[in-house]
Design an enzyme around this catalytic site. Structure first.
Site, PDB file in Angstrom:
ATOM      1  N   GLY A 102       0.786  -1.219   0.092  1.00 54.40           N
ATOM      2  CA  GLY A 102       0.090  -0.157   0.009  1.00 54.40           C
ATOM      3  C   GLY A 102       0.870   1.310  -0.080  1.00 54.40           C
ATOM      4  O   GLY A 102       2.076   1.312  -0.215  1.00 54.40           O
TER       5      GLY A 102
ATOM      6  N   SER B 190      -4.355   6.813  13.187  1.00 57.37           N
ATOM      7  CA  SER B 190      -4.560   8.141  12.467  1.00 57.37           C
ATOM      8  C   SER B 190      -5.059   9.250  13.288  1.00 57.37           C
ATOM      9  O   SER B 190      -5.840   9.014  14.417  1.00 57.37           O
ATOM     10  CB  SER B 190      -5.884   7.851  11.433  1.00 57.37           C
ATOM     11  OG  SER B 190      -6.333   8.999  10.914  1.00 57.37           O
TER      12      SER B 190
ATOM     13  N   TYR C  54     -14.784   4.208  10.363  1.00 57.91           N
ATOM     14  CA  TYR C  54     -13.114   4.335  10.102  1.00 57.91           C
ATOM     15  C   TYR C  54     -12.324   4.613  11.164  1.00 57.91           C
ATOM     16  O   TYR C  54     -11.448   3.816  11.800  1.00 57.91           O
ATOM     17  CB  TYR C  54     -12.832   4.926   8.949  1.00 57.91           C
ATOM     18  CG  TYR C  54     -11.129   5.150   8.810  1.00 57.91           C
ATOM     19  CD1 TYR C  54     -10.928   6.491   9.227  1.00 57.91           C
ATOM     20  CD2 TYR C  54     -10.514   4.136   8.499  1.00 57.91           C
ATOM     21  CE1 TYR C  54      -9.420   6.780   9.109  1.00 57.91           C
ATOM     22  CE2 TYR C  54      -9.160   4.468   8.533  1.00 57.91           C
ATOM     23  CZ  TYR C  54      -8.604   5.721   9.181  1.00 57.91           C
ATOM     24  OH  TYR C  54      -6.897   5.975   8.928  1.00 57.91           O
TER      25      TYR C  54
ATOM     26  N   LYS D 164      -9.939   2.597  14.300  1.00 56.16           N
ATOM     27  CA  LYS D 164      -8.558   2.879  14.701  1.00 56.16           C
ATOM     28  C   LYS D 164      -8.736   3.220  16.258  1.00 56.16           C
ATOM     29  O   LYS D 164      -7.754   2.609  17.067  1.00 56.16           O
ATOM     30  CB  LYS D 164      -8.283   4.134  13.837  1.00 56.16           C
ATOM     31  CG  LYS D 164      -7.862   3.985  12.651  1.00 56.16           C
ATOM     32  CD  LYS D 164      -6.853   2.945  12.092  1.00 56.16           C
ATOM     33  CE  LYS D 164      -6.644   2.919  10.908  1.00 56.16           C
ATOM     34  NZ  LYS D 164      -5.308   1.902  10.450  1.00 56.16           N
TER      35      LYS D 164
ATOM     36  N   ARG E 159     -17.652  19.727   3.415  1.00 60.72           N
ATOM     37  CA  ARG E 159     -18.045  18.300   3.163  1.00 60.72           C
ATOM     38  C   ARG E 159     -18.267  17.657   4.636  1.00 60.72           C
ATOM     39  O   ARG E 159     -17.738  18.090   5.581  1.00 60.72           O
ATOM     40  CB  ARG E 159     -16.720  17.505   2.729  1.00 60.72           C
ATOM     41  CG  ARG E 159     -16.860  16.084   2.665  1.00 60.72           C
ATOM     42  CD  ARG E 159     -15.385  15.666   2.135  1.00 60.72           C
ATOM     43  NE  ARG E 159     -14.312  15.711   3.038  1.00 60.72           N
ATOM     44  CZ  ARG E 159     -13.004  15.337   2.649  1.00 60.72           C
ATOM     45  NH1 ARG E 159     -12.792  14.594   1.281  1.00 60.72           N
ATOM     46  NH2 ARG E 159     -12.245  15.679   3.282  1.00 60.72           N
TER      47      ARG E 159
ATOM     48  N   GLY F  40     -18.738  15.978   7.926  1.00 57.31           N
ATOM     49  CA  GLY F  40     -17.631  15.353   8.784  1.00 57.31           C
ATOM     50  C   GLY F  40     -16.505  15.942   8.789  1.00 57.31           C
ATOM     51  O   GLY F  40     -15.512  15.717   9.781  1.00 57.31           O
TER      52      GLY F  40
END
Ligand code: WQD
Length: 334
Positions: free
Chosen positions: A10, A124, A148, A152, A289, A291
């Site tokens: 990745g 993150s 997501y 984490k 946007r 969030g």
């Protein structure tokens, strides 16, 4: 020393494999290529001129992971593999919780079973939620408003609890801010599937003419120019931060911010990109946007103090390296 790197094909994993190989470590990649290209493994070898081992596996598969732990005498694990798109996590929460949390559990269990004590976890800055900047590791985390981010935060808590019960473990939890840039060779970089969610790959695709113009998501935030402020960090600095964390062998689970400590607004990034590469980036201001938070940047003193690590590359080199990679990308080769 042998290091298992999950998600090593990745974006961040591949750059870290290069740093590890150049630092003299042996690397075993475990990746299922759901969100990256198997060609990247060859590019890591081309760049470093070093051999590596690689296994195409799903890191939630306990049997496959145990096979790898049985086969290699591992000295550590770096766990990058995971789904990472906020929007997608809101549409497919089960997929995100299963993949991101179960993979951490499977790897932690294998580490205990095979006495592998060093574990580096890819976390993150999203886990901070809408806290006051600069974000500090000791802050109480706020809800992240997306699955997501929750995967984490959950994985971090799991690793902290496992470390508390197993003092032989040396766990580093690394909270990335906004990784951008690419290896100076231009051979590897960020290759988002479809239309990019993140700012820098969107900008490079506008620069290349693949996308018409950038939508700037809101200019009414309480920031320097009304647009969102983020702590962009060069992926090569991020990779070096992982090597520094691996070399720090204090026991327990330690949490570190990996950022530059500097905030850059969307308009400032556009400006830096235009100056660094001599290309105009057409844009329009649109609504916020959902969030998004206004401002997110790191307090980086802990990593400096305890890992003797700090980011060295500036926003200009991030823009130059991102653009070089985009220019090298042939249509659909990734
Ligand atoms: C940066 C800024 C946008 C696109 C996310 C995840 C984080 C990490 C990095 C995984 C914001 C603005 C963006 C665009 C824009 N991923 N923007 N137009 O949202 O800070 O972080 O990616 O670990 O966990 O949360 O990154 O690059 O999407 O946005 O104006 O087309 O650019 O509003 O202010 P973000 P981003």
């Amino acid at each position: 020393m042998n290091i298992l790197v999950t998600g090593g094909a990745g974006y961040i994993g591949s750059h870290t494999c290069i740093a590890l190989l150049n630092a003299g470590y042996s690397v075993i990649i475990a990746d299922n290529f759901t969100n990256c290209n198997r060609e990247t493994v060859n590019k890591i070898v081309d760049i470093t001129k070093k051999k590596l081992h690689f296994h195409e596996v799903d890191v939630t598969n306990e049997r496959s992971i145990n096979e790898i732990f049985k086969r290699y005498k591992l000295d550590g694990v770096m766990h990058f593999a995971g789904h990472k798109a906020i929007g997608e996590s809101l549409e497919k929460p089960l997929n995100y919780y299963y993949n991101n949390v179960v993979s951490t559990l499977v790897l932690a269990k294998a580490c205990l079973k095979y006495n592998v004590n060093r574990f580096i976890f890819s976390s993150s800055a999203t886990v901070y939620g809408d806290n006051k900047t600069p974000f500090v590791e000791t802050m109480t985390l706020l809800p992240t408003t997306n699955p997501y981010g929750e995967t984490k935060a959950m994985s971090e808590r799991i690793l902290v609890d496992i470390a508390n019960a197993n003092p032989q473990l040396q766990i580093s939890i690394l909270r990335y801010f906004n990784p951008v840039g690419a290896h100076e060779s231009g051979l590897i970089g960020e290759t988002p599937n479809g239309i990019p969610n993140n700012l820098m790959p969107y900008v490079t695709q506008v620069a290349k003419g693949k996308l018409k113009r950038l939508k700037v998501f809101g200019n009414d935030y309480a920031t320097v120019d009304g647009t969102g402020v983020r702590d962009y960090i060069h992926v090569l600095d991020l990779a070096d931060g992982h090597v520094a964390a691996f070399q720090n062998t204090s026991s327990g689970a330690r949490i570190f911010n990996l950022g530059t400590g500097k905030g850059t607004s969307v308009l400032e990034l556009i400006n830096a990109f235009e100056k660094a590469n001599g290309i105009k980036i057409p844009y329009e201001i649109t609504n916020r946007r959902s969030g998004d938070i206004a401002s997110c940047y790191a307090d980086v003193s802990k990593a400096k103090r305890e890992l003797d690590w700090e980011a060295k590359r500036d926003i200009v080199s991030m823009c130059k390296d991102s653009w070089r990679f985009e220019q090298n990308l042939k249509e659909n080769t990734f």
